[in-house]
Design a protein around this motif. Structure first.
Motif, PDB file in Angstrom:
ATOM      1  N   LEU A  20       5.792   1.327  39.851  1.00  0.00           N
ATOM      2  CA  LEU A  20       7.194   0.956  39.802  1.00  0.00           C
ATOM      3  C   LEU A  20       7.798   1.405  38.482  1.00  0.00           C
ATOM      4  O   LEU A  20       7.130   1.388  37.448  1.00  0.00           O
ATOM      5  N   SER A  21       9.055   1.795  38.524  1.00  0.00           N
ATOM      6  CA  SER A  21       9.770   2.204  37.327  1.00  0.00           C
ATOM      7  C   SER A  21      11.049   1.396  37.196  1.00  0.00           C
ATOM      8  O   SER A  21      11.670   1.026  38.200  1.00  0.00           O
ATOM      9  N   CYS A  22      11.438   1.143  35.977  1.00  0.00           N
ATOM     10  CA  CYS A  22      12.692   0.436  35.711  1.00  0.00           C
ATOM     11  C   CYS A  22      13.401   1.161  34.575  1.00  0.00           C
ATOM     12  O   CYS A  22      12.886   1.205  33.453  1.00  0.00           O
ATOM     13  N   ALA A  23      14.542   1.722  34.873  1.00  0.00           N
ATOM     14  CA  ALA A  23      15.356   2.384  33.862  1.00  0.00           C
ATOM     15  C   ALA A  23      16.307   1.363  33.251  1.00  0.00           C
ATOM     16  O   ALA A  23      16.992   0.643  33.979  1.00  0.00           O
ATOM     17  N   ILE A  37       9.089  -9.208  37.859  1.00  0.00           N
ATOM     18  CA  ILE A  37       9.086 -10.503  38.538  1.00  0.00           C
ATOM     19  C   ILE A  37       9.135 -10.241  40.035  1.00  0.00           C
ATOM     20  O   ILE A  37       9.915  -9.407  40.483  1.00  0.00           O
ATOM     21  N   ARG A  38       8.318 -10.940  40.789  1.00  0.00           N
ATOM     22  CA  ARG A  38       8.316 -10.690  42.223  1.00  0.00           C
ATOM     23  C   ARG A  38       8.658 -11.956  42.991  1.00  0.00           C
ATOM     24  O   ARG A  38       8.464 -13.077  42.515  1.00  0.00           O
ATOM     25  N   GLN A  39       9.157 -11.736  44.182  1.00  0.00           N
ATOM     26  CA  GLN A  39       9.507 -12.853  45.034  1.00  0.00           C
ATOM     27  C   GLN A  39       9.130 -12.566  46.472  1.00  0.00           C
ATOM     28  O   GLN A  39       9.510 -11.526  47.035  1.00  0.00           O
ATOM     29  N   CYS A  97      12.821  -5.942  37.966  1.00  0.00           N
ATOM     30  CA  CYS A  97      12.638  -5.850  36.526  1.00  0.00           C
ATOM     31  C   CYS A  97      13.752  -6.656  35.869  1.00  0.00           C
ATOM     32  O   CYS A  97      14.868  -6.746  36.387  1.00  0.00           O
ATOM     33  N   ALA A  98      13.410  -7.239  34.743  1.00  0.00           N
ATOM     34  CA  ALA A  98      14.370  -8.103  34.050  1.00  0.00           C
ATOM     35  C   ALA A  98      14.089  -8.060  32.557  1.00  0.00           C
ATOM     36  O   ALA A  98      12.965  -7.762  32.139  1.00  0.00           O
ATOM     37  N   ASP A  99      15.106  -8.331  31.769  1.00  0.00           N
ATOM     38  CA  ASP A  99      14.886  -8.374  30.335  1.00  0.00           C
ATOM     39  C   ASP A  99      15.420  -9.669  29.754  1.00  0.00           C
ATOM     40  O   ASP A  99      16.299 -10.314  30.315  1.00  0.00           O
ATOM     41  N   GLY A 116      16.137  -5.430  43.276  1.00  0.00           N
ATOM     42  CA  GLY A 116      14.718  -5.422  43.604  1.00  0.00           C
ATOM     43  C   GLY A 116      14.288  -4.163  44.329  1.00  0.00           C
ATOM     44  O   GLY A 116      15.098  -3.434  44.910  1.00  0.00           O
ATOM     45  N   THR A 117      12.999  -3.920  44.287  1.00  0.00           N
ATOM     46  CA  THR A 117      12.398  -2.851  45.070  1.00  0.00           C
ATOM     47  C   THR A 117      11.265  -3.458  45.882  1.00  0.00           C
ATOM     48  O   THR A 117      10.449  -4.214  45.360  1.00  0.00           O
ATOM     49  N   LEU A 118      11.242  -3.151  47.155  1.00  0.00           N
ATOM     50  CA  LEU A 118      10.304  -3.797  48.070  1.00  0.00           C
ATOM     51  C   LEU A 118       8.961  -3.095  48.067  1.00  0.00           C
ATOM     52  O   LEU A 118       8.874  -1.880  48.230  1.00  0.00           O
ATOM     53  N   VAL A 119       7.929  -3.875  47.882  1.00  0.00           N
ATOM     54  CA  VAL A 119       6.551  -3.394  47.987  1.00  0.00           C
ATOM     55  C   VAL A 119       5.913  -4.077  49.187  1.00  0.00           C
ATOM     56  O   VAL A 119       5.903  -5.311  49.276  1.00  0.00           O
TER      57      VAL A 119
END
Length: 123
Positions: A20-23, A37-39, A97-99, A116-119
């Motif tokens: 996973l990537s977060c820009a 963080i996942r949900q 992703c969160a900051d 979010g991005t689904l896995v």
């Protein structure tokens, strides 16, 4: 304006890997902590991993220790990555992703969130 853009989710078989990537833009990246963080629907959010940009310290939830690795690249563009290996069906979730201002295993300590991005991990 703080913006986070997550990508890299998808469908993978159990035992497989995803990255996973977060820009990140609009924040003083070196002074913040970045997290993944996942949900799972119907369940509480879980801070999977986070890293402090000020000293490089990291945190991993017990459920992913030894399988997931968080890293960052601030040389060219502020990005945070989550390498996920040995994936299990129970890793299926929407990953955000969160900051926030400090390294924390608590989701409420993170101020800005990306979409979010689904896995999905199939058995």
């Amino acid at each position: 304006e703080v913006q986070l853009q997550a990508s890299g989710g998808g469908l993978v078989q159990a035992g497989g890997s995803l990255r996973l990537s977060c820009a990140v833009s609009g924040i003083t990246f070196d002074d913040y902590a970045m997290s993944w963080i996942r949900q799972v629907p119907g369940k509480e959010r879980e801070v999977v991993s986070c890293t402090s940009k000020s000293d490089g310290s990291t945190y991993y939830a017990d459920s992913v220790k030894g399988r997931f690795t968080i890293s960052s690249d601030s040389n060219t563009e502020n990005e945070v990555f989550l390498q996920m290996n040995s994936l299990k069906p129970e890793d299926t979730a929407v990953y955000y992703c969160a900051d926030g201002p400090r390294l924390s295993p608590r989701e409420n300590d993170y101020d800005y969130w990306g979409q979010g991005t689904l896995v999905t991990v199939s058995s």
